[in-house]
Design a protein around this motif. Structure first.
Motif, PDB file in Angstrom:
ATOM      1  N   THR A 180      17.383  -7.984  17.907  1.00 33.13           N
ATOM      2  CA  THR A 180      16.008  -7.985  18.429  1.00 33.13           C
ATOM      3  C   THR A 180      15.951  -8.445  19.889  1.00 33.13           C
ATOM      4  O   THR A 180      15.011  -8.100  20.604  1.00 33.13           O
ATOM      5  CB  THR A 180      15.089  -8.878  17.579  1.00 33.13           C
ATOM      6  N   GLU A 181      16.933  -9.174  20.332  1.00 32.47           N
ATOM      7  CA  GLU A 181      16.950  -9.605  21.740  1.00 32.47           C
ATOM      8  C   GLU A 181      17.017  -8.384  22.664  1.00 32.47           C
ATOM      9  O   GLU A 181      16.279  -8.290  23.642  1.00 32.47           O
ATOM     10  CB  GLU A 181      18.121 -10.546  22.003  1.00 32.47           C
TER      11      GLU A 181
ATOM     12  N   GLU B 128      12.085 -11.766  16.374  1.00 30.92           N
ATOM     13  CA  GLU B 128      12.252 -12.013  17.811  1.00 30.92           C
ATOM     14  C   GLU B 128      11.403 -13.199  18.274  1.00 30.92           C
ATOM     15  O   GLU B 128      11.840 -13.996  19.128  1.00 30.92           O
ATOM     16  CB  GLU B 128      11.908 -10.745  18.597  1.00 30.92           C
TER      17      GLU B 128
END
Length: 390
Positions: free
Chosen positions: A10-11, A384
């Protein structure tokens, strides 16, 4: 070896979103997950816009800015540049729908020509796109698809559609910009397919410029593709396809039931998935004669596409294969694919807020009706948010 955990990052997926944009996305998908809210919200929005109530600012700052690039092509440039910085190209999609007048069709043609010239100056924009009904009346496409005899006036009207197609394809060919032609309802699609085939024969002699769309929720598309392949081989031109699942399923099934003919739609979600994957596999197996734009938000099909390329020793950067998703959706697929070096493009709708509302309403309804899609977006956004807190 393709890692089946790639899309969990998710980064990378949300690297372009600020904390406030992440919160807005989470709020929007939370709202979209509730079907009654979507129904009430879309009805209220249509009502407010028809009465010219001052709601455009609210729409612009919420759902519009999440799913659209701007109100005009210049307005989209910051989004295009931002995406390209992350390795993702853009397809600017003039998402004005439901027009019926010749002057409006000419205006759409002129906009597409402008976008092709715009793309020609911007490496971040290797594609342009339009819908068949952006260039002519739905009823005429339908009549032509049914093989009915056209009146003299309709023959002239049809010729104007052909001329709009031709000038747009010719301009794209001269500029070296690939042209994606969207798919629509099956009862008008035969005429659209035939006209697109004629444009492929004319403009895809050496490089595949003109792309038709294969909607794989239709059970007949693999056979259609094989027929097209045989004809293109015999006549000496290349094929190009955007492959999608499809966007009109409920409308297709309802019409088939109402008019008493067999539905053109696959019998199940699994059958659609299998059809999509079979079509994708066939094209990747014939890249000497075809190009492919894999339009999917499905993780399994995306992984399969990667595996097929790897198995055949086809480079991730091979210009004949692209992956694509809609702006505002499935960022975990788009940005992680781009980070791995694949060719990725986002469809970025734009246009005046009121004119783009039919598109936005369809997106909201699609997210509500497609099982698991909204919950997946929510869980990734939540993950996230938690990662950033840590």
């Amino acid at each position: 070896m393709v890692s089946k955990t790639l899309f969990n990052n998710t980064e990378t997926a949300f690297r372009l979103k600020s904390d406030s944009e992440l919160e807005r996305a989470y709020f929007l998908f939370k709202m979209i997950s509730k079907e009654p809210l979507v129904r009430i919200g879309t009805a209220a929005t249509k009502f407010a816009l028809n009465l010219h109530l001052p709601v455009e600012g609210l729409i612009r700052s919420t759902v519009f800015d999440h799913f659209c690039g701007g109100v005009n092509e210049e307005d989209c440039l910051s989004v295009v540049d931002s995406l390209y910085g992350a390795g993702v190209s853009s397809v600017l999609d003039y998402s004005v729908e439901g027009k019926e007048e010749e002057a409006q069709f000419d205006a759409t043609r002129d906009m597409i020509l402008k976008l092709i010239r715009f793309a020609d100056e911007k490496k971040a924009m290797p594609f342009s796109v339009f819908k068949p009904t952006g260039f002519g009346r739905f009823a005429l496409w339908e009549k032509k698809s049914a093989g009915k005899e056209l009146t003299a006036a309709e023959i002239s009207e049809w010729q104007r559609i052909v001329d709009r197609y031709d000038i747009v394809c010719k301009t794209a060919h001269s500029a070296g910009i690939s042209l994606l032609i969207d798919g629509e309802e099956s009862w008008m699609q035969t005429a659209a397919d035939d006209l697109c085939e004629a444009m492929m024969e004319k403009y895809n002699k050496e490089t595949p410029i003109v792309f038709n769309t294969l909607q794989c929720y239709r059970w007949d598309r693999l056979d259609y593709l094989k027929e097209q392949h045989a004809r293109a081989k015999a006549k000496g031109y290349k094929l190009a396809y955007k492959v999608v699942r499809g966007a009109y399923m409920e409308k297709e099934n309802d019409r088939a039931e109402e008019k008493g003919y067999p539905t053109p739609i696959c019998e199940s979600k699994q059958a659609t998935d299998e059809n999509f994957d079979a079509v994708m596999k066939y094209i990747i197996g014939n890249l000497d004669a075809m190009s492919l734009f894999i339009g999917t938000h499905n993780e399994n099909s995306s992984y399969l596409g990667m595996e097929l390329l790897e198995a055949k020793g086809i480079a991730k950067t091979d210009s004949r294969v692209w992956f694509g998703q809609l702006y505002g959706m499935s960022d975990h697929i788009s940005y992680n694919l781009a980070a791995e070096g694949y060719n990725v493009a986002k469809y970025i709708p734009f246009g005046p807020v009121k004119d783009v509302m039919p598109y936005l309403i369809r997106r909201a309804e699609e997210n509500t009706s497609v099982a698991g899609q909204t919950s997946r977006e929510l869980s990734l956004l939540k993950k996230e948010k938690e990662r950033r807190k840590l």
